[in-house]
Design a protein around this motif. Sequence first.
Motif, short mmCIF file in Angstrom:
data_model
loop_
_atom_site.label_atom_id
_atom_site.label_comp_id
_atom_site.label_asym_id
_atom_site.label_seq_id
_atom_site.Cartn_x
_atom_site.Cartn_y
_atom_site.Cartn_z
N HIS A 271 0.57 -1.65 -0.08
CA HIS A 271 -0.10 0.15 -0.09
C HIS A 271 0.95 1.59 0.00
O HIS A 271 0.36 2.41 0.14
N TYR A 272 2.03 1.33 0.32
CA TYR A 272 2.73 2.29 0.31
C TYR A 272 2.92 2.73 -1.45
O TYR A 272 2.11 2.26 -2.68
N PRO A 273 2.89 4.12 -1.49
CA PRO A 273 2.61 4.80 -3.16
C PRO A 273 3.15 3.96 -3.80
O PRO A 273 4.26 3.45 -4.28
N VAL B 197 -11.04 13.78 0.25
CA VAL B 197 -9.67 14.02 1.81
C VAL B 197 -9.24 12.20 1.05
O VAL B 197 -10.15 11.07 1.51
N SER B 198 -7.88 11.67 1.44
CA SER B 198 -7.46 10.74 1.53
C SER B 198 -6.36 10.75 2.34
O SER B 198 -5.46 12.02 2.50
N HIS B 199 -6.62 9.93 3.49
CA HIS B 199 -5.01 10.01 4.23
C HIS B 199 -3.88 8.45 4.29
O HIS B 199 -2.80 8.59 4.47
N TYR B 200 -4.06 8.27 2.35
CA TYR B 200 -3.35 7.75 1.94
C TYR B 200 -2.94 8.04 0.13
O TYR B 200 -4.01 8.80 -0.19
N TYR B 201 -1.53 8.12 -0.18
CA TYR B 201 -1.32 9.17 -1.04
C TYR B 201 -0.76 7.34 -2.30
O TYR B 201 0.05 6.51 -1.56
N ASN B 202 -1.90 7.47 -3.64
CA ASN B 202 -1.00 5.98 -4.58
C ASN B 202 0.23 6.27 -5.42
O ASN B 202 0.94 6.48 -5.95
N VAL C 207 -7.72 16.50 -0.94
CA VAL C 207 -7.10 17.12 -0.07
C VAL C 207 -6.65 15.99 0.66
O VAL C 207 -7.00 14.69 0.55
N VAL C 208 -4.98 15.74 0.75
CA VAL C 208 -4.04 14.46 0.90
C VAL C 208 -3.60 14.50 2.01
O VAL C 208 -2.17 15.48 2.49
N TYR D 92 0.72 0.92 9.82
CA TYR D 92 0.45 1.63 8.29
C TYR D 92 -0.79 1.75 8.26
O TYR D 92 -1.10 2.38 7.48
N ASP D 93 -1.64 1.26 9.76
CA ASP D 93 -3.09 1.00 9.27
C ASP D 93 -3.98 2.13 10.01
O ASP D 93 -5.28 1.96 9.37
N ILE D 94 -3.85 2.97 11.10
CA ILE D 94 -4.45 3.72 11.60
C ILE D 94 -4.26 5.66 10.72
O ILE D 94 -2.90 5.47 12.30
N PRO D 95 -4.52 6.25 9.90
CA PRO D 95 -4.08 7.85 10.08
C PRO D 95 -3.85 8.34 11.01
O PRO D 95 -4.75 7.84 12.44
#
Length: 341
Positions: free
Chosen positions: A46-48, A148-153, A248-249, A132-135
């Motif tokens: 799930h990393y970018p 809005v996202s708490h992850y970036y791909n 928004v990231v 890495y599972d809880i922002p």
Amino acid sequence: MQIHKTLDIIIIGGGPIGIACALEAKKHGLSYVILEKGCLVNSIYHYPTNMTFFSTSEKLELDNIPFISTNPKPHKAEALEYYRRITTSNELNIHLFEKVNSVETLENKLHKVTTTKASYTSKNIIVATGFYDIPNYLNILGEDLPKVSHYYNDPHYYATQKTIVVGASNSAVDAALEIYRKGGDVTMVVREKTIGERVKYWVRPDIINRVEEGSVKAYFSSAIKEITEKDVLINTPDGQIRIENDFVVLLTGYRPNFEFLKSMGISLSPDEKRIPTYNENTMETNIPGIYLAGVICGGMETHKWFIENSRIHAKMILDDIAKTNQEPRGNEVYSDGSGVK
């Protein structure tokens, strides 16, 4: 629900450190299973898409198995292939997409593990679940909006769009630079006065130069107060401003699952660091037979442990478990500074 025979070890988490623990368990001839709630090395997956590791390939190696990379710093795809090949070629016993729901210590000192698919008992538990599972949520209005996202791909998603990136760590800087270079209109909102000192040394000058030339806009010593469908309200040193916005990231970091640790009886430091209690020589927690491995050991100090400096946890833990006649440990030091007499 299926019930399995009692194992020597259950490893919770199928990341690099969980794999390292399984390799050590196999060396000692101990029965084990890795339980992973997602895919193999789920966090790395799930990393970018374009992520480059800070570490060189040899520092990501497990059990002296060579990690051959075509780059000085390996990419995400290379790491996925490396850890997959280690798992398959060593025929490690791993159950993917099986989430652990609870861990209970029984009166006979065994541990009962209940998952979404089965129930297990084990003499020992190794928790290698990462963080890495809880922002880290900002708890502001509009944080739950679809934009809005708490992850970036992948940066392509944000091409031509007005995107705000919140944060100044490696992930935020990488996202800002990639989106900018794919034609996005990028604005960074940074709580600190400048870009973080821990940003990769070959990347930090790049983002500083892009900000100074105006290619990437940045508000330092600032924070988002509210997100709406059309814009974002930001508190800056010069007062509140509204910026028209499409996405928004929020890359404000992540945290371990402290509730899961507490449910097992593992104690945490009372300060904001929330560091779990464990023996620094064996990695055993305050609950006999339950061990910690990897970045989970750092609590909120998620920058403290990485693959390269926590690989050693696997050997420390398995050497301790493999002892058939354990002697009193004496005056050993725990992570909270206390000792055992």
